[in-house]
Structures are given as C-alpha cells and as structure tokens.
Design an enzyme around this catalytic site. Structure first.
Site, PDB file in Angstrom:
ATOM      1  N   HIS A 205       0.820  -1.211   0.000  1.00 30.99           N
ATOM      2  CA  HIS A 205       0.000   0.000   0.000  1.00 30.99           C
ATOM      3  C   HIS A 205       0.856   1.264   0.000  1.00 30.99           C
ATOM      4  O   HIS A 205       0.403   2.327  -0.432  1.00 30.99           O
ATOM      5  CB  HIS A 205      -0.932  -0.006   1.208  1.00 30.99           C
ATOM      6  CG  HIS A 205      -1.996  -1.049   1.112  1.00 30.99           C
ATOM      7  ND1 HIS A 205      -2.875  -1.326   2.137  1.00 30.99           N
ATOM      8  CD2 HIS A 205      -2.335  -1.891   0.101  1.00 30.99           C
ATOM      9  CE1 HIS A 205      -3.696  -2.289   1.767  1.00 30.99           C
ATOM     10  NE2 HIS A 205      -3.382  -2.644   0.540  1.00 30.99           N
ATOM     11  N   SER A 209      -0.482  -0.799  -5.866  1.00 28.97           N
ATOM     12  CA  SER A 209      -0.528  -2.006  -6.687  1.00 28.97           C
ATOM     13  C   SER A 209      -0.132  -1.685  -8.118  1.00 28.97           C
ATOM     14  O   SER A 209      -0.327  -0.568  -8.604  1.00 28.97           O
ATOM     15  CB  SER A 209      -1.941  -2.599  -6.676  1.00 28.97           C
ATOM     16  OG  SER A 209      -2.324  -2.972  -5.378  1.00 28.97           O
ATOM     17  N   LYS A 231     -15.337  -7.325  -6.079  1.00 30.14           N
ATOM     18  CA  LYS A 231     -14.598  -8.436  -6.698  1.00 30.14           C
ATOM     19  C   LYS A 231     -14.071  -9.389  -5.628  1.00 30.14           C
ATOM     20  O   LYS A 231     -14.087 -10.617  -5.806  1.00 30.14           O
ATOM     21  CB  LYS A 231     -13.425  -7.894  -7.518  1.00 30.14           C
ATOM     22  CG  LYS A 231     -13.820  -7.175  -8.794  1.00 30.14           C
ATOM     23  CD  LYS A 231     -12.572  -6.736  -9.547  1.00 30.14           C
ATOM     24  CE  LYS A 231     -12.933  -5.994 -10.819  1.00 30.14           C
ATOM     25  NZ  LYS A 231     -11.732  -5.533 -11.547  1.00 30.14           N
ATOM     26  N   ASP A 232     -13.592  -8.825  -4.517  1.00 29.42           N
ATOM     27  CA  ASP A 232     -13.101  -9.666  -3.424  1.00 29.42           C
ATOM     28  C   ASP A 232     -14.212 -10.526  -2.839  1.00 29.42           C
ATOM     29  O   ASP A 232     -13.997 -11.699  -2.513  1.00 29.42           O
ATOM     30  CB  ASP A 232     -12.479  -8.804  -2.327  1.00 29.42           C
ATOM     31  CG  ASP A 232     -11.064  -8.362  -2.670  1.00 29.42           C
ATOM     32  OD1 ASP A 232     -10.464  -8.969  -3.579  1.00 29.42           O
ATOM     33  OD2 ASP A 232     -10.567  -7.414  -2.049  1.00 29.42           O
ATOM     34  N   GLU A 275       2.659 -33.929  -0.253  1.00 26.82           N
ATOM     35  CA  GLU A 275       1.397 -33.421  -0.784  1.00 26.82           C
ATOM     36  C   GLU A 275       1.619 -32.835  -2.174  1.00 26.82           C
ATOM     37  O   GLU A 275       2.734 -32.504  -2.562  1.00 26.82           O
ATOM     38  CB  GLU A 275       0.829 -32.341   0.148  1.00 26.82           C
ATOM     39  CG  GLU A 275       0.391 -32.871   1.502  1.00 26.82           C
ATOM     40  CD  GLU A 275      -0.914 -33.644   1.426  1.00 26.82           C
ATOM     41  OE1 GLU A 275      -1.967 -33.108   1.798  1.00 26.82           O
ATOM     42  OE2 GLU A 275      -0.871 -34.824   1.002  1.00 26.82           O
TER      43      GLU A 275
END
Length: 385
Positions: A205, A209, A231-232, A275
């Site tokens: 921040h 971005s 969107k999140d 895994e």
C-alpha cells in the site's frame, strides 16, 4: 443527559482507521480478478489460524496418541470432522492461491516492488515450512516417512550434517521429541506469517498495486471500495463454495491413502511422496542422485525467486508487452506442471531421466532465458530510440 454523538464518533473513528487501507485506497482501474488472490490468501490464512487453534485444543503431540487424537477429533468431537477437513483441504487451497498469486506477479512484473516481492517470497518459504511440519502431525505412515526423508536431507551438509539432524530429531531417530517440537513450531509459525503478511500489505500500500500494463503509480486510480471490494466478495464466495465441497463431499480427495495407517517405522511405503503442492520441488530433489546435490537443487528452486528483481531490467515490466517474456512465462508454467506430475510418479525410469531434463529446463528458464530476453529487448528499444 445522553450523549447521542458517542456512537457516531466511534463509527467515524473506525472509518478513518480503515480509510487508508481499504475504503479510499487508490487502486488502478484496470486490474482484473487475478488481483483477488492476495485477499484470498488473507482469507485462507484466517481460516487456517482459526481451525488450527481449535484443533490444537484436542491434539496430543505424543507418538502413542497423536494418530488416535486425529481419529478422536474426526469421530467424537461435535463437528470435529468439519474442522479437521477444513484445515487439511484449506492448506491445499492456500497453496493453489499462492501459486496463482506468484504467477500473476511474475507475469505482470510485481517484482519491480522489490521489498514487497522479497517479503512475499519469504512468506512463501515460511508457509512451506509450516505446511511440512503440519503434515507430520497426524503421525500416519506417509507423515512419518516424509519427515524421515526430508529431515535426513540435512545430513548432506558437510561436517555438521548428522549432528544437525540429531538435534532436530531430539535423539538418534524420529521420536516423541521430534513430534512435540514440530507441534510447537506449527503453532507459532502461523503468527509469524500473520505479522509478515501485515508488513507485506503495508509495503504494497505504500507503493501501490501494479496493473496489467506493468506500470506503477498510474494516474487512472479509483477507490478500492466499492469497485474492488465487490470483486473480493465474489472471490470469497467461490473459495467458500470450493472449500465446502471439498470438506463435506470429497474430504479425502487430496489426502494420501497411506496416511490413514498409523506410523510404523518397520514398514516403508512403496512410494513416498509429499502433498501435491510440494511435488515439483520433490521432483527436482530426486533429479540428482547425489544427496547434497539434490538438496542444493531443492533449496535453489525456491530461493531462485529472489533473483527476479535483479535479473529483469526493462521499461515495460508486464509480459503483455513483451512477447519473448510471455513465451518464457508459459514455458515455465508448463515446466512446473510437468515437475508436479513427475514428482507423483515412482523414482524409476523413465521418470528419473525426465525429472533431470525438466529440472534443468526450470533453472535455465529463470537464470538464463528471462535475463537474456530482458537484455535483447532493451537493446532493441535502444536501437529504435
């Protein structure tokens, strides 16, 4: 007399507190859903922390009771099977989001923000360590032998290797001391990851971005809320649906069947494998017959990500404007998928040869072809100017 302004002041203070980080955060207007995976990782971390703390209340880090406590949590604790499956399958979704997040950052040149990139890679390494020691805790057959194989790699270190392995084991073999200290580390490391995540976000921040053009600090910015918060929410909903389906309908889809058998040091599984999210690194480890060489290749396959800010210097950082880098990027993705597949296969011909070839190609792409492409494109731009 009642003070009616008090609730308003509290709300006003909360909004002012969140404004710089969420509400009025300047965000590029052209970012797409691939930028959601950062927030999805935060959600995954919260889910893992909450479920992990609740599971720790019933877990016993003792080699005689560890496997039984997992069965007790699953069968006897009210809704315990949901907690157990959420935590186990949440780890897989966590790494899926991490790999997509790193791939998007590489494609669009997020490594240009060097501090944020380096903190992110450090977070990735800590997450690998946390997931590995967490995989040991159920004390099943694959857990035990995976711990044996991976910790034994340290014995390849000259002079101090065997002493270091015995120090980690707490004895001359994997024992209750090993399980106990793995449990403590698995409980503490997520909080360190949480702290680094906050620093990662603050660093992001601070600079802002990037966007699909690969350029930072563009003037075409909008507020984070409501345009990107919506969107999140969409991403959170999809992640919740997938995690719910895995937890309630396919809880053992991503679990090795060998791990439903209690650990037995006298019986070695036919095919030892980690895994799915560690298979690419496991394939690189097996590609070199020498233990020290394989260990160094394994470590280098992860630490090599730190080199991207050093090796790439170009005015346009996004692969969208760099055809050569775009081709190399998709070759790298293909290489990663091939290594994941090879890691799931037995260590025999032709997979041993294939792992050596594909592993060499992995290092070639990152160490030579990506920097070489940057130099060629820089020279081309200089000639045009």
């Amino acid at each position: 007399m009642k003070n009616y302004n008090k609730p308003y002041r509290k709300k006003h203070f909360l909004i002012n507190l969140l404004n710089p980080f969420i509400i009025d955060l300047p965000t590029p207007s052209n970012i797409n859903y691939l930028w959601n995976f950062g927030s999805l990782l935060s959600l995954c971390l919260i889910i893992q922390l909450i479920t992990g703390i609740l599971l720790a209340m019933h877990y016993s880090p003792d080699i005689d009771t560890a496997f039984k406590t997992i069965a007790h949590i699953t069968r006897d604790i009210n809704k315990g099977f949901i907690l157990r499956n959420l935590h186990a399958n949440g780890a897989s979704l966590f790494f899926l989001c991490i790999y997509i997040h790193i791939a998007r950052s590489m494609y669009h040149g997020s490594w240009k923000n060097t501090i944020t990139w380096n903190i992110g890679i450090t977070l990735y390494i800590l997450t690998i360590l946390t997931a590995f020691i967490g995989y040991v805790l159920p004390w099943g057959q694959m857990s035990f032998w995976a711990a044996t194989v991976i910790t034994n790699l340290l014995s390849a270190i000259p002079f101090i290797g065997y002493k270091l392995v015995q120090w980690i084991w707490g004895g001359f073999s994997i024992s209750g001391a090993t399980l106990n200290r793995f449990y403590k580390l698995h409980y503490v490391l997520p909080f360190i990851i949480l702290l680094l995540t906050i620093i990662h976000l603050l660093s992001l921040h601070n600079k802002g971005s990037n966007n699909p053009t690969g350029l930072q600090n563009t003037i075409d910015n909008i507020t984070f809320h409501p345009y990107n918060s919506i969107k999140d929410i969409h991403g959170f909903t999809i992640l919740a649906i997938i995690l719910t389906l895995l937890t309630l309908h396919y809880p053992s889809l991503l679990t090795d069947p060998e791990n439903f058998i209690p650990a037995n040091s006298m019986i070695t599984p036919i095919h030892i494998q980690p895994e799915w999210y560690f298979l690419y690194a496991y394939a690189i480890l097996r590609s070199i017959p020498n233990k020290l060489g394989g260990t160094l290749a394994l470590i280098a396959s992860i630490l090599i990500l730190y080199s991207l800010p050093i090796t790439q210097i170009y005015i346009y950082t996004s692969a969208t404007f760099r055809p050569g880098l775009k081709s190399i990027f998709w070759l790298l993705i293909t290489t990663f998928l091939l290594l994941t597949w090879i890691g799931s296969e037995p260590a025999e011909k032709p997979y041993t040869l294939a792992s050596l070839i594909v592993s060499s190609w992995y290092f070639l792409l990152i160490l030579i072809l990506i920097p070489l492409n940057s130099i060629i494109e820089k020279q081309s731009l200089t000639k045009i100017n």
